[in-house]
Design a protein around this motif. Structure first.
Motif, PDB file in Angstrom:
ATOM      1  N   ILE A   4       0.829  -1.202   0.000  1.00 39.06           N
ATOM      2  CA  ILE A   4       0.000   0.000   0.000  1.00 39.06           C
ATOM      3  C   ILE A   4       0.863   1.250   0.000  1.00 39.06           C
ATOM      4  CG2 ILE A   4      -1.723   1.319   1.286  1.00 39.06           C
ATOM      5  CD1 ILE A   4      -2.805  -1.161  -0.084  1.00 39.06           C
ATOM      6  N   SER A   5       1.951   1.223   0.756  1.00 36.18           N
ATOM      7  CA  SER A   5       2.809   2.397   0.830  1.00 36.18           C
ATOM      8  C   SER A   5       3.340   2.789  -0.545  1.00 36.18           C
ATOM      9  CB  SER A   5       3.975   2.129   1.793  1.00 36.18           C
ATOM     10  OG  SER A   5       4.835   3.243   1.856  1.00 36.18           O
ATOM     11  N   ALA A   6       3.789   1.807  -1.314  1.00 33.11           N
ATOM     12  CA  ALA A   6       4.313   2.092  -2.654  1.00 33.11           C
ATOM     13  C   ALA A   6       3.208   2.597  -3.577  1.00 33.11           C
ATOM     14  CB  ALA A   6       4.965   0.843  -3.236  1.00 33.11           C
ATOM     15  N   LEU A   7       2.012   2.012  -3.461  1.00 33.60           N
ATOM     16  CA  LEU A   7       0.890   2.462  -4.283  1.00 33.60           C
ATOM     17  C   LEU A   7       0.527   3.910  -3.960  1.00 33.60           C
ATOM     18  CD1 LEU A   7      -1.530  -0.622  -4.244  1.00 33.60           C
ATOM     19  CD2 LEU A   7      -0.463   0.401  -6.257  1.00 33.60           C
ATOM     20  N   VAL A   8       0.489   4.234  -2.677  1.00 37.21           N
ATOM     21  CA  VAL A   8       0.139   5.599  -2.283  1.00 37.21           C
ATOM     22  C   VAL A   8       1.228   6.574  -2.722  1.00 37.21           C
ATOM     23  CG1 VAL A   8      -0.462   7.128  -0.366  1.00 37.21           C
ATOM     24  CG2 VAL A   8      -1.278   4.770  -0.366  1.00 37.21           C
ATOM     25  N   ASP A   9       2.466   6.138  -2.661  1.00 32.64           N
ATOM     26  CA  ASP A   9       3.551   6.985  -3.170  1.00 32.64           C
ATOM     27  C   ASP A   9       3.328   7.316  -4.645  1.00 32.64           C
ATOM     28  OD1 ASP A   9       4.852   7.007  -0.732  1.00 32.64           O
ATOM     29  OD2 ASP A   9       6.347   5.499  -1.289  1.00 32.64           O
ATOM     30  N   ASP A  10       2.923   6.318  -5.420  1.00 32.01           N
ATOM     31  CA  ASP A  10       2.668   6.553  -6.844  1.00 32.01           C
ATOM     32  C   ASP A  10       1.479   7.494  -7.045  1.00 32.01           C
ATOM     33  OD1 ASP A  10       4.780   5.056  -7.719  1.00 32.01           O
ATOM     34  OD2 ASP A  10       3.607   3.318  -8.345  1.00 32.01           O
ATOM     35  N   LEU A  11       0.434   7.323  -6.234  1.00 33.90           N
ATOM     36  CA  LEU A  11      -0.713   8.226  -6.328  1.00 33.90           C
ATOM     37  C   LEU A  11      -0.290   9.655  -5.989  1.00 33.90           C
ATOM     38  CD1 LEU A  11      -3.703   8.935  -6.600  1.00 33.90           C
ATOM     39  CD2 LEU A  11      -4.043   8.123  -4.245  1.00 33.90           C
ATOM     40  N   GLN A  12       0.510   9.808  -4.940  1.00 33.02           N
ATOM     41  CA  GLN A  12       0.961  11.142  -4.569  1.00 33.02           C
ATOM     42  C   GLN A  12       1.812  11.761  -5.677  1.00 33.02           C
ATOM     43  OE1 GLN A  12       2.303  11.519  -0.539  1.00 33.02           O
ATOM     44  NE2 GLN A  12       3.535  13.327  -0.968  1.00 33.02           N
ATOM     45  N   THR A  13       2.650  10.962  -6.307  1.00 33.21           N
ATOM     46  CA  THR A  13       3.458  11.464  -7.417  1.00 33.21           C
ATOM     47  C   THR A  13       2.572  11.911  -8.574  1.00 33.21           C
ATOM     48  OG1 THR A  13       5.304  10.024  -6.807  1.00 33.21           O
ATOM     49  CG2 THR A  13       5.301  10.895  -9.052  1.00 33.21           C
ATOM     50  N   GLU A  14       1.504  11.134  -8.849  1.00 33.93           N
ATOM     51  CA  GLU A  14       0.575  11.526  -9.918  1.00 33.93           C
ATOM     52  C   GLU A  14      -0.083  12.857  -9.582  1.00 33.93           C
ATOM     53  OE1 GLU A  14      -0.114  10.797 -13.616  1.00 33.93           O
ATOM     54  OE2 GLU A  14       0.712   9.133 -12.452  1.00 33.93           O
ATOM     55  N   HIS A  15      -0.461  13.038  -8.318  1.00 35.24           N
ATOM     56  CA  HIS A  15      -0.995  14.332  -7.881  1.00 35.24           C
ATOM     57  C   HIS A  15       0.019  15.447  -8.121  1.00 35.24           C
ATOM     58  CE1 HIS A  15      -3.840  12.256  -4.737  1.00 35.24           C
ATOM     59  NE2 HIS A  15      -4.394  12.340  -5.931  1.00 35.24           N
ATOM     60  N   ASP A  16       1.260  15.197  -7.717  1.00 31.78           N
ATOM     61  CA  ASP A  16       2.304  16.224  -7.834  1.00 31.78           C
ATOM     62  C   ASP A  16       2.525  16.630  -9.295  1.00 31.78           C
ATOM     63  OD1 ASP A  16       2.621  16.080  -5.102  1.00 31.78           O
ATOM     64  OD2 ASP A  16       4.426  14.836  -5.175  1.00 31.78           O
ATOM     65  N   GLU A  17       2.508  15.641 -10.186  1.00 29.94           N
ATOM     66  CA  GLU A  17       2.723  15.941 -11.606  1.00 29.94           C
ATOM     67  C   GLU A  17       1.570  16.763 -12.175  1.00 29.94           C
ATOM     68  OE1 GLU A  17       5.513  15.278 -13.456  1.00 29.94           O
ATOM     69  OE2 GLU A  17       6.279  14.811 -11.456  1.00 29.94           O
ATOM     70  N   LEU A  18       0.348  16.456 -11.771  1.00 30.84           N
ATOM     71  CA  LEU A  18      -0.790  17.251 -12.239  1.00 30.84           C
ATOM     72  C   LEU A  18      -0.732  18.656 -11.652  1.00 30.84           C
ATOM     73  CD1 LEU A  18      -3.371  17.557 -13.817  1.00 30.84           C
ATOM     74  CD2 LEU A  18      -4.609  16.408 -11.954  1.00 30.84           C
ATOM     75  N   ASP A  19      -0.304  18.771 -10.408  1.00 28.22           N
ATOM     76  CA  ASP A  19      -0.185  20.079  -9.767  1.00 28.22           C
ATOM     77  C   ASP A  19       0.758  20.983 -10.559  1.00 28.22           C
ATOM     78  OD1 ASP A  19      -0.072  22.231  -7.984  1.00 28.22           O
ATOM     79  OD2 ASP A  19      -0.095  20.928  -6.233  1.00 28.22           O
ATOM     80  N   LYS A  20       1.841  20.413 -11.074  1.00 28.26           N
ATOM     81  CA  LYS A  20       2.796  21.200 -11.867  1.00 28.26           C
ATOM     82  C   LYS A  20       2.149  21.766 -13.127  1.00 28.26           C
ATOM     83  CE  LYS A  20       6.820  18.511 -10.388  1.00 28.26           C
ATOM     84  NZ  LYS A  20       7.871  17.533 -10.837  1.00 28.26           N
ATOM     85  N   LEU A  21       1.174  21.038 -13.674  1.00 29.71           N
ATOM     86  CA  LEU A  21       0.465  21.533 -14.856  1.00 29.71           C
ATOM     87  C   LEU A  21      -0.535  22.629 -14.497  1.00 29.71           C
ATOM     88  CD1 LEU A  21      -0.414  18.204 -16.710  1.00 29.71           C
ATOM     89  CD2 LEU A  21       1.385  19.825 -17.313  1.00 29.71           C
ATOM     90  N   LEU A  22      -1.182  22.483 -13.354  1.00 32.22           N
ATOM     91  CA  LEU A  22      -2.265  23.388 -12.988  1.00 32.22           C
ATOM     92  C   LEU A  22      -1.764  24.706 -12.402  1.00 32.22           C
ATOM     93  CD1 LEU A  22      -4.671  20.795 -11.296  1.00 32.22           C
ATOM     94  CD2 LEU A  22      -4.896  21.808 -13.578  1.00 32.22           C
ATOM     95  N   THR A  23      -0.659  24.659 -11.685  1.00 30.90           N
ATOM     96  CA  THR A  23      -0.198  25.847 -10.956  1.00 30.90           C
ATOM     97  C   THR A  23      -0.022  27.078 -11.846  1.00 30.90           C
ATOM     98  OG1 THR A  23       0.856  24.511  -9.238  1.00 30.90           O
ATOM     99  CG2 THR A  23       1.652  26.768  -9.501  1.00 30.90           C
ATOM    100  N   PRO A  24       0.605  26.964 -13.031  1.00 36.46           N
ATOM    101  CA  PRO A  24       0.834  28.182 -13.823  1.00 36.46           C
ATOM    102  C   PRO A  24      -0.344  28.629 -14.676  1.00 36.46           C
ATOM    103  CG  PRO A  24       1.868  26.313 -14.902  1.00 36.46           C
ATOM    104  CD  PRO A  24       1.291  25.794 -13.619  1.00 36.46           C
ATOM    105  N   LEU A  25      -1.470  27.936 -14.635  1.00 33.54           N
ATOM    106  CA  LEU A  25      -2.572  28.280 -15.535  1.00 33.54           C
ATOM    107  C   LEU A  25      -3.180  29.632 -15.171  1.00 33.54           C
ATOM    108  CD1 LEU A  25      -4.534  24.920 -15.934  1.00 33.54           C
ATOM    109  CD2 LEU A  25      -2.681  25.842 -17.353  1.00 33.54           C
ATOM    110  N   SER A  26      -3.542  30.376 -16.188  1.00 30.18           N
ATOM    111  CA  SER A  26      -4.270  31.632 -15.982  1.00 30.18           C
ATOM    112  C   SER A  26      -5.740  31.335 -15.725  1.00 30.18           C
ATOM    113  CB  SER A  26      -4.137  32.523 -17.215  1.00 30.18           C
ATOM    114  OG  SER A  26      -4.815  31.925 -18.326  1.00 30.18           O
ATOM    115  N   ASP A  27      -6.464  32.321 -15.233  1.00 32.05           N
ATOM    116  CA  ASP A  27      -7.904  32.141 -15.024  1.00 32.05           C
ATOM    117  C   ASP A  27      -8.596  31.771 -16.325  1.00 32.05           C
ATOM    118  OD1 ASP A  27      -7.608  32.742 -12.356  1.00 32.05           O
ATOM    119  OD2 ASP A  27      -8.336  34.802 -12.523  1.00 32.05           O
ATOM    120  N   GLN A  28      -8.142  32.337 -17.433  1.00 28.22           N
ATOM    121  CA  GLN A  28      -8.758  32.052 -18.723  1.00 28.22           C
ATOM    122  C   GLN A  28      -8.511  30.591 -19.136  1.00 28.22           C
ATOM    123  OE1 GLN A  28      -6.800  34.723 -18.088  1.00 28.22           O
ATOM    124  NE2 GLN A  28      -8.415  36.295 -18.086  1.00 28.22           N
TER     125      GLN A  28
END
Length: 265
Positions: A4-28
């Protein structure tokens, strides 16, 4: 029992990668239409935020989650209705809500008994399967955002979780369309991003071959099979590609042939 620990690590990494895409987006940009009909980027994130929250509730307070199932049964277009209030939030607020939900669901999974059976909108599932399902959803909706922004997202070995759940959901894909489930197995024989071969299933007659990324995209209905380098051997393999659905819910319309150039991973 899965790690479970390894699976959750992978889920957290997937979150982190999506966060990198979302952070710089403009409101538009949050209001850009994605390839999913009627869904903007904000709708994609709101969907993830709501169902991450539902998963957290199911793990930490199962009776409260089970009480919401009646609402789902009585609410047409439940998926869109429940996420609409989140989608209406200012982009910065929605991003914060999604981030908080990511932390909450991974914390809940890390602290839960690994033997926990997690209630969901279909049959209860193991904690490992619940984690895999959230990773698959995050990756798939992230793909819609990537496609909207025209960004290249190299495949990682985390897509193995998508293939795993897609293979296990084969019977569901048939039943979800009112079809009889074949009695014979199929096999995935695909090339991983690291160059190794991943296999699922035992069939020698009905086989899907090609890049693992392409199969993950088809299993989540983010690409039409015609727009991939997948090949099939046997009619059951060919049939499954047309029905594949790794996620719960009604059969989706998927993507149109020719909508995207062939995937490369």
């Amino acid at each position: 029992m899965a790690d479970i620990s390894a699976l959750v690590d992978d889920l957290q990494t997937e979150h982190d990668e999506l966060d990198k895409l979302l952070t710089p987006l403009s409101d538009q940009q949050w209001d850009l239409d994605t390839p999913a009909d009627g869904w903007r980027i904000r709708d994609q994130v709101a969907h993830l935020a709501f169902f991450d929250g539902a998963m957290t509730q199911s793990i930490t307070d199962a009776p409260a989650f089970l009480a919401t199932l009646a609402i789902r049964r009585d609410t047409p277009d439940y998926v869109n209705v429940v996420a609409a209030p989140l989608a209406a939030l200012p982009a910065a607020t929605l991003l914060d809500r999604w981030r908080a939900g990511c932390t909450a669901v991974t914390d809940a999974m890390r602290h839960a008994d690994p033997a926990t059976r997690v209630a969901w909108y279909g049959p209860p599932m193991s904690l490992a399967s619940a984690c895999t399902a959230r990773l698959m959803e995050t990756w798939a909706h992230g793909q819609d955002i990537v496609d909207t922004l025209g960004i290249d997202r190299p495949a990682t070995d985390r897509i193995q979780h998508v293939l795993h759940i897609g293979y296990r959901a084969r019977a569901f894909a048939y039943r979800n369309r009112g079809l009889d489930v074949p009695t014979h197995d199929i096999r995935f024989e695909v090339t991983a991003p690291n160059g190794t071969i991943w296999t699922y299933g035992q069939s020698q007659t009905d086989v899907i071959r090609g890049p693992a990324l392409d199969l993950a995209l088809v299993l989540t209905q983010r690409r039409h099979p015609d727009d991939t380098d997948l090949t099939t051997q046997g009619h059951l393999a060919d049939e499954f590609l047309a029905l594949a659905q790794a996620y719960a819910g009604k059969p989706g319309t998927g993507r149109r042939p020719g909508q995207f150039p062939r995937a490369r991973g």
